[in-house]
Design an enzyme around this catalytic site. Structure first.
Site, PDB file in Angstrom:
ATOM      1  N   ASP A 127      20.177 -34.929 -24.465  1.00 46.87           N
ATOM      2  CA  ASP A 127      21.373 -34.100 -24.558  1.00 46.87           C
ATOM      3  C   ASP A 127      22.006 -33.734 -23.189  1.00 46.87           C
ATOM      4  O   ASP A 127      21.116 -34.222 -22.283  1.00 46.87           O
ATOM      5  CB  ASP A 127      20.980 -32.769 -25.331  1.00 46.87           C
ATOM      6  N   SER A 128      23.052 -33.265 -23.183  1.00 44.35           N
ATOM      7  CA  SER A 128      23.423 -32.450 -21.950  1.00 44.35           C
ATOM      8  C   SER A 128      22.446 -31.535 -20.913  1.00 44.35           C
ATOM      9  O   SER A 128      22.428 -31.125 -20.014  1.00 44.35           O
ATOM     10  CB  SER A 128      24.995 -32.140 -21.992  1.00 44.35           C
ATOM     11  N   GLY A 166      30.998 -30.505 -22.420  1.00 44.50           N
ATOM     12  CA  GLY A 166      31.990 -30.050 -23.210  1.00 44.50           C
ATOM     13  C   GLY A 166      33.422 -29.909 -22.630  1.00 44.50           C
ATOM     14  O   GLY A 166      34.435 -29.688 -23.360  1.00 44.50           O
ATOM     15  N   CYS A 192      23.655 -34.807 -28.521  1.00 40.56           N
ATOM     16  CA  CYS A 192      24.809 -34.023 -27.993  1.00 40.56           C
ATOM     17  C   CYS A 192      26.117 -34.274 -28.655  1.00 40.56           C
ATOM     18  O   CYS A 192      26.318 -35.563 -28.959  1.00 40.56           O
ATOM     19  CB  CYS A 192      24.862 -34.193 -26.463  1.00 40.56           C
ATOM     20  N   ASN A 193      26.620 -33.298 -29.142  1.00 36.52           N
ATOM     21  CA  ASN A 193      27.744 -33.552 -30.020  1.00 36.52           C
ATOM     22  C   ASN A 193      29.065 -34.261 -29.405  1.00 36.52           C
ATOM     23  O   ASN A 193      29.654 -34.922 -29.737  1.00 36.52           O
ATOM     24  CB  ASN A 193      28.508 -32.221 -30.648  1.00 36.52           C
ATOM     25  N   THR A 194      28.967 -33.715 -28.099  1.00 34.36           N
ATOM     26  CA  THR A 194      30.221 -34.189 -26.999  1.00 34.36           C
ATOM     27  C   THR A 194      29.896 -35.824 -26.851  1.00 34.36           C
ATOM     28  O   THR A 194      30.810 -36.404 -26.923  1.00 34.36           O
ATOM     29  CB  THR A 194      30.085 -33.211 -25.908  1.00 34.36           C
ATOM     30  N   GLU A 241      22.810 -19.699 -24.518  1.00 35.61           N
ATOM     31  CA  GLU A 241      21.866 -20.094 -23.335  1.00 35.61           C
ATOM     32  C   GLU A 241      21.338 -18.558 -22.892  1.00 35.61           C
ATOM     33  O   GLU A 241      20.152 -18.618 -22.342  1.00 35.61           O
ATOM     34  CB  GLU A 241      22.272 -20.685 -22.253  1.00 35.61           C
ATOM     35  N   CYS A 279      28.118 -28.564 -32.425  1.00 40.23           N
ATOM     36  CA  CYS A 279      27.727 -28.225 -30.926  1.00 40.23           C
ATOM     37  C   CYS A 279      26.141 -28.007 -31.247  1.00 40.23           C
ATOM     38  O   CYS A 279      25.731 -27.102 -32.165  1.00 40.23           O
ATOM     39  CB  CYS A 279      28.360 -27.312 -30.442  1.00 40.23           C
ATOM     40  N   HIS A 313      24.275 -26.109 -29.760  1.00 37.76           N
ATOM     41  CA  HIS A 313      24.050 -24.712 -29.544  1.00 37.76           C
ATOM     42  C   HIS A 313      24.191 -23.648 -30.563  1.00 37.76           C
ATOM     43  O   HIS A 313      23.699 -22.675 -30.737  1.00 37.76           O
ATOM     44  CB  HIS A 313      24.633 -24.001 -28.275  1.00 37.76           C
TER      45      HIS A 313
HETATM   46  N1  DGL Z   1      25.452 -30.231 -25.926  1.00 42.13           N
HETATM   47  C1  DGL Z   1      26.643 -30.097 -26.042  1.00 42.13           C
HETATM   48  C2  DGL Z   1      27.226 -30.383 -27.493  1.00 42.13           C
HETATM   49  O1  DGL Z   1      26.589 -30.383 -28.460  1.00 42.13           O
HETATM   50  C3  DGL Z   1      27.103 -28.547 -25.548  1.00 42.13           C
HETATM   51  C4  DGL Z   1      26.840 -28.121 -24.477  1.00 42.13           C
HETATM   52  C5  DGL Z   1      27.720 -28.969 -23.079  1.00 42.13           C
HETATM   53  O2  DGL Z   1      28.819 -28.586 -23.059  1.00 42.13           O
HETATM   54  O3  DGL Z   1      27.160 -29.949 -22.356  1.00 42.13           O
HETATM   55  O4  DGL Z   1      28.449 -30.678 -27.476  1.00 42.13           O
END
Ligand code: DGL
Length: 278
Positions: free
Chosen positions: A10-11, A43, A73-75, A152, A184, A186
């Protein structure tokens, strides 16, 4: 027989919500997690940059002898999954298709909302995936960038979180969606406040749960699942100093994070490549 681990990245810390579901579904599996805490957030970055980071991370994890890679990570799933699948010879699972499949299955009125980062929403990856499953479904999307820092910071149920949720979700609510995808990593932490704002009739879809099911199915069908009696070990890498990851990550995972190591990705990948060439 030695069993390989599941890789996951993940990011930053958000992917721990996906890891949690993987561990719940397959407690016998070893996992190796990488959080790109030095370069979060993804993101708001361009697809080119997110893809470059994702390829670097996948190279690092694939060298760790993993049997499957989860792009939590969705992005990164939205903009880099195809590139990763083309480049690396192991199964790679993103979070978009599993979330989209669940949304398409649970909607009753054919109106689905999707919330995510700017980059995820701009990519239209969820809309395409849901329409692939059922072209008749209407998909309404909304970027909610402030949800990431709120989660966060641990501000998941206070007045600031409620007002932010109201302002982001008002139009989605009025549009009459009966299903909302939390697109996302989070957002599951803000589930309660999102549910309050959307009302009890709207089903919230958490991609993490469905992704864990998909991973279990793939490993089972390839006979790569470890015997259920085993107990998995969990290793973590981060690209910035571990302290913040451990503090916030404990809240995300609801447990005590151990075995967290800092890694310099560029150096590690370059070193490993020169080993291969030597
Ligand atoms: N992990 C990112 C997502 O799921 C969210 C945090 C980011 O913007 O890196 O899109």
């Amino acid at each position: 027989m030695s069993w390989k681990a599941i890789g996951i990245f993940d990011s930053g810390i958000g992917g721990l919500t996906v890891l949690k579901e993987l561990v719940r579904a397959m407690p016998q599996e070893d996992t190796v997690y990488l959080g790109d805490t030095a370069r979060v957030p993804y993101g708001a970055k361009s697809p080119e940059t997110v893809t470059r980071y994702s390829v670097e991370i996948a190279s690092f994890l694939v060298k760790r002898e993993i049997k499957l890679l989860v792009v939590a990570c969705n992005t990164a799933s939205a903009v880099s999954l195809e590139t990763l699948q083309e480049r690396f010879p192991i199964p790679i699972v993103g979070v978009i298709d599993p979330g989209a499949r669940r949304a398409a299955a649970v909607t009753r009125n054919g109106k689905v909302g999707v919330i995510g980062t700017e980059a995820t929403i701009k990519s239209s990856a969820y809309t395409r995936a849901i329409k692939r499953m059922n072209p008749a479904i209407e998909v309404i999307t909304r970027a909610c960038p402030l949800f990431v820092p709120l989660a966060e910071e641990g501000w998941t149920s206070n007045e600031v979180a409620r007002l932010t949720a109201q302002s982001y979700l008002e139009e989605l609510k009025e549009s009459g969606v009966d299903t909302l995808v939390l697109g996302c990593t989070h957002y599951p932490l803000l589930k309660e406040i999102i549910a309050q704002v959307m009302g009890e009739k709207v089903r919230l879809v958490d991609s993490a749960e469905e992704t864990a099911r998909t991973v279990a199915d793939i490993l089972r069908s390839r006979e790569l699942l470890r015997p259920a009696a085993e107990k998995g070990n969990h290793h973590y890498y981060v690209t910035d100093v571990p302290a913040g990851f451990i503090r916030v990550g404990n809240r995300f995972l609801g447990g005590k994070l151990e075995d967290v190591h800092q890694v310099n990705l560029e150096e590690a990948v370059a070193r490993e490549n020169s080993h291969v060439q030597a």
